[in-house]
Design an enzyme around this catalytic site. Structure first.
Site, short mmCIF file in Angstrom:
data_model
loop_
_atom_site.label_atom_id
_atom_site.label_comp_id
_atom_site.label_asym_id
_atom_site.label_seq_id
_atom_site.Cartn_x
_atom_site.Cartn_y
_atom_site.Cartn_z
N LEU A 267 -35.73 128.78 62.71
CA LEU A 267 -35.26 129.75 61.57
C LEU A 267 -35.05 130.88 61.98
O LEU A 267 -35.99 131.26 62.89
CB LEU A 267 -36.26 129.67 60.23
N SER A 268 -34.44 130.93 61.63
CA SER A 268 -33.99 133.02 61.86
C SER A 268 -34.03 133.33 63.53
O SER A 268 -33.90 132.74 63.99
CB SER A 268 -35.27 133.50 61.05
N SER A 269 -35.09 134.01 63.81
CA SER A 269 -35.25 134.73 65.42
C SER A 269 -35.65 132.96 66.32
O SER A 269 -34.88 133.25 67.31
CB SER A 269 -36.08 135.15 66.19
#
Length: 218
Positions: free
Chosen positions: A145-147
């Site tokens: 998720l995300s980074s």
């Protein structure tokens, strides 16, 4: 050598692609281990794998400013792991991560033997070699998720022989600068995005986001 075909997938989709068994109640156990400087929470299901030789393994990567314990507790990993007979590993970024706890997904200088990418390759090897987990080396996946999504994409590029599939949820594309994490977009890096489906067909490789229907995520 794994074969891939382009497809935008999320962590849930990586699990879902394996098959569609009936839901199962959680009956396995969480444990923790330290590998390559990462504290990693490992869920071992009570169920056997549904495909391949042994269990699948999903390495799930948290986002910036997010604790691995939170990602572990709120990710619904246990029920999914039981349903698919899959080991789930939730590592914390080494040394608390960089830039508010992010994985070092940014830039283009990545190596499978150094940095966070090197640590994740070591983690996959450690878990696969653990006979008690009964992991099928051909069914090792990474998602984030995300980074963590950006880091998962990096892993698909530097270690396609290790990871049979990659799941990306709101993650920045390869080559994105660290300052672009606040406005995640496959277009902001002016670039191309590598997204994969395990055991894919004839098409494979890195493609323009427009070709796979990607849209900027604000």
């Amino acid at each position: 050598m794994h074969r891939f075909a382009p497809l935008l997938v999320t962590a849930a989709a990586v699990v879902g692609m394996l098959s569609s068994p009936a839901p199962a109640a959680a009956g396995g156990v969480w444990s923790s281990r330290t590998v390559a400087g990462m504290t990693t929470y490992v869920y071992t299901p009570a169920t056997a794998g549904v495909v391949g030789e042994g269990r699948g393994l999903l390495v799930a990567l948290h986002g910036c400013s997010q604790q691995a314990t939170v990602f572990r507790d709120l990710g619904n990993w246990a029920s999914a792991a039981e349903a698919y007979g899959m080991v789930v590993a939730v590592p914390a970024a080494p040394n608390g991560g960089v830039l508010l706890g992010c994985w070092d997904y940014f830039g283009s200088n990545h190596s499978r033997t150094q940095g966070h990418a090197g640590a994740l390759v070591q983690l996959a090897a450690n878990l696969t070699a653990d006979a008690a987990l009964d992991v099928d080396p051909a069914q090792v996946y990474v998602a984030g998720l995300s980074s963590g999504g950006g880091m998962a994409m990096v892993m698909g590029c530097v270690a396609p022989d290790v990871f049979a599939g990659v799941g990306i949820d709101a993650g920045p594309t390869v080559g994105t600068s660290s300052s672009q994490i606040g406005s995640v977009s496959t277009f902001e890096a002016g670039g191309r995005v590598a997204v994969y489906e395990p055991r894919g067909g004839a098409q494979r490789g890195v493609r323009d986001p427009a070709d796979v229907g990607a849209r900027g995520h604000q």
